[in-house]
Scaffold this motif. Structure first.
Motif, mmCIF file in Angstrom:
data_model
loop_
_atom_site.group_PDB
_atom_site.id
_atom_site.type_symbol
_atom_site.label_atom_id
_atom_site.label_comp_id
_atom_site.label_asym_id
_atom_site.label_seq_id
_atom_site.Cartn_x
_atom_site.Cartn_y
_atom_site.Cartn_z
ATOM 1 N N ARG A 107 0.814 -1.300 0.009
ATOM 2 C CA ARG A 107 -0.071 -0.131 0.468
ATOM 3 C C ARG A 107 1.234 1.573 0.377
ATOM 4 O O ARG A 107 -0.248 2.334 0.016
ATOM 5 C CB ARG A 107 -0.967 0.068 1.292
ATOM 6 N N THR A 139 -8.827 -5.513 3.545
ATOM 7 C CA THR A 139 -9.593 -4.790 2.298
ATOM 8 C C THR A 139 -9.609 -3.286 1.909
ATOM 9 O O THR A 139 -9.030 -2.858 0.723
ATOM 10 C CB THR A 139 -10.782 -5.447 2.261
ATOM 11 N N ASP A 140 -9.065 -2.918 2.950
ATOM 12 C CA ASP A 140 -8.720 -0.673 3.126
ATOM 13 C C ASP A 140 -7.408 -1.249 1.858
ATOM 14 O O ASP A 140 -6.861 -0.496 1.602
ATOM 15 C CB ASP A 140 -8.635 -0.794 4.697
ATOM 16 N N GLN A 143 -8.008 -1.132 -1.293
ATOM 17 C CA GLN A 143 -8.559 -0.081 -1.934
ATOM 18 C C GLN A 143 -8.134 0.804 -1.954
ATOM 19 O O GLN A 143 -7.961 1.822 -2.920
ATOM 20 C CB GLN A 143 -9.866 0.470 -0.817
ATOM 21 N N GLU A 144 -6.652 1.117 -2.068
ATOM 22 C CA GLU A 144 -5.527 2.187 -1.541
ATOM 23 C C GLU A 144 -5.066 2.086 -2.698
ATOM 24 O O GLU A 144 -4.672 2.485 -3.443
ATOM 25 C CB GLU A 144 -4.733 2.091 0.052
ATOM 26 N N VAL A 146 -5.763 0.023 -5.353
ATOM 27 C CA VAL A 146 -6.423 -0.103 -6.524
ATOM 28 C C VAL A 146 -7.021 1.730 -7.075
ATOM 29 O O VAL A 146 -6.617 1.766 -7.969
ATOM 30 C CB VAL A 146 -7.539 -0.634 -6.125
ATOM 31 N N ALA A 147 -6.555 2.404 -6.009
ATOM 32 C CA ALA A 147 -7.183 3.860 -6.132
ATOM 33 C C ALA A 147 -5.946 4.588 -6.607
ATOM 34 O O ALA A 147 -5.449 4.913 -7.226
ATOM 35 C CB ALA A 147 -7.381 5.051 -5.069
ATOM 36 N N PHE A 171 -17.625 -7.143 -1.807
ATOM 37 C CA PHE A 171 -16.707 -6.219 -1.672
ATOM 38 C C PHE A 171 -16.182 -6.840 -3.189
ATOM 39 O O PHE A 171 -15.104 -5.529 -2.995
ATOM 40 C CB PHE A 171 -15.097 -6.883 -1.201
ATOM 41 N N ILE A 175 -15.322 -3.504 -6.562
ATOM 42 C CA ILE A 175 -13.499 -2.695 -7.137
ATOM 43 C C ILE A 175 -13.758 -2.598 -8.292
ATOM 44 O O ILE A 175 -14.780 -2.931 -9.284
ATOM 45 C CB ILE A 175 -12.923 -4.254 -7.157
#
Length: 316
Positions: A107, A139-140, A143-144, A146-147, A171, A175
């Motif tokens: 991340r 999962t967080d 998400q980071e 993916v951004a 979840f 995405i």
């Protein structure tokens, strides 16, 4: 340089000397799921790894590519290398544009590091949800990441087992970039392909048009194995991994523009047999039964996902 390492006890080495397939692939075919391991003396395996493999170099992978009749590869970062993508990037450079990569990143990766991976040929990141192989990524954190990758046009590859899909369904559905599922989410092929478990996976594909899947790794899913089933003996239809065919063929026929196929060489963590990669290639026409489906599976789809930028430039 790494010091000596010992393979995981009982590790099966990849088969050196695969047969020449009888199936002739269309021009431009892509092996869309394969790996490189080390060599460990040059590219050390990750301290946190849950297995230690045999070496499987880029040169050996490209020799297999040529023997089987593929034109290109998509090299997926192996979990034994963790988030150190050095061996992957080296293989991409050695391919001279004939390979793309799927990396593993953390991340805290920076935009500059992502740009370097993109320049090397990486076009996606992989997250492993198979508990016996890795500690699951929060999962967080996903998400980071993916951004960060979305502006590059990358996709996410996920590896999970069928029993875990109900828990992860919502979840995964949220995405916002293209999502590629490894090996059809590892269905239990002793169950009915029309049953609830595989039905949930098909529903996942229907409800999420950004989701693709690899219809690969019959050697991992099969119970019957690489030999003909008893009812096939003497029929002239003696194929390998026949029990996986109803699952994969159904996916190919219903979602022909969102399927990929790869050898999974050098076949990590197999327990009962090491497949002949030539025999795996001869499995393809069992699941993609027409020339049109074969071309979508092996050429059109992987080119669209991995080489759209360069192919468009070359065609200009």
């Amino acid at each position: 340089m790494s010091g000596p390492f010992e393979k995981t006890p009982g590790w099966l080495d990849w088969y050196d000397g695969p047969s020449i397939p009888t199936f002739r692939m269309p021009e431009g075919a892509v092996d869309a799921h394969c790996h490189v391991f080390g060599p460990g003396a040059e590219f050390p395996y990750a301290p946190e790894r849950k297995y230690t493999p045999c070496d499987a170099s880029a040169e050996q992978l490209f020799a297999l590519r040529d023997r089987l009749g593929f034109d290109r590869n998509v090299i997926v970062q192996a979990t034994c290398h963790g988030a150190d993508n050095t061996a992957l990037v080296d293989a991409l450079h050695r391919s001279e544009g004939r390979a793309r990569g799927v990396a593993t990143v953390r991340r805290d990766i920076t935009a500059e590091q992502l740009a370097e991976l993109h320049e090397a040929g990486v076009r996606g990141v992989r997250f492993n949800f198979v508990k016996r192989l890795v500690d699951r990524v929060p999962t967080d954190a996903l998400q980071e990441i993916v951004a960060k990758i979305a502006p590059l046009g990358w996709h996410v590859v996920i590896y999970f087992e069928a029993e875990d899909l109900p828990e992860l369904y919502d979840f995964f559905s949220g995405i916002p970039v293209p999502l590629v599922v490894d090996h059809m989410g590892r269905p239990d092929v002793t169950k009915d392909p029309d049953g609830l478990e595989f039905g949930l996976f098909l529903r996942f594909l229907r409800e999420n048009p950004n989701v693709w899947t690899k219809v690969s790794c019959p050697e991992r899913l099969s119970v019957s194995g690489p030999r003909a089933l008893p009812e096939e003996v003497g029929t002239g239809e003696q194929h390998a991994y026949t029990d996986v065919v109803p699952f994969a063929r159904r996916v190919v026929e219903e979602f022909p523009d969102r399927v990929l196929w790869g050898t999974d060489w050098p076949h990590p963590n197999l327990k009962d047999h090491m497949p002949d990669d030539g025999l795996l290639v001869d499995y393809i026409p069992q699941i993609a039964t027409t020339a049109e489906l074969q071309r979508k599976l092996l050429v059109d789809n992987p080119h669209r996902l991995y080489w759209a930028d360069s192919d468009a430039t070359e065609g200009a």
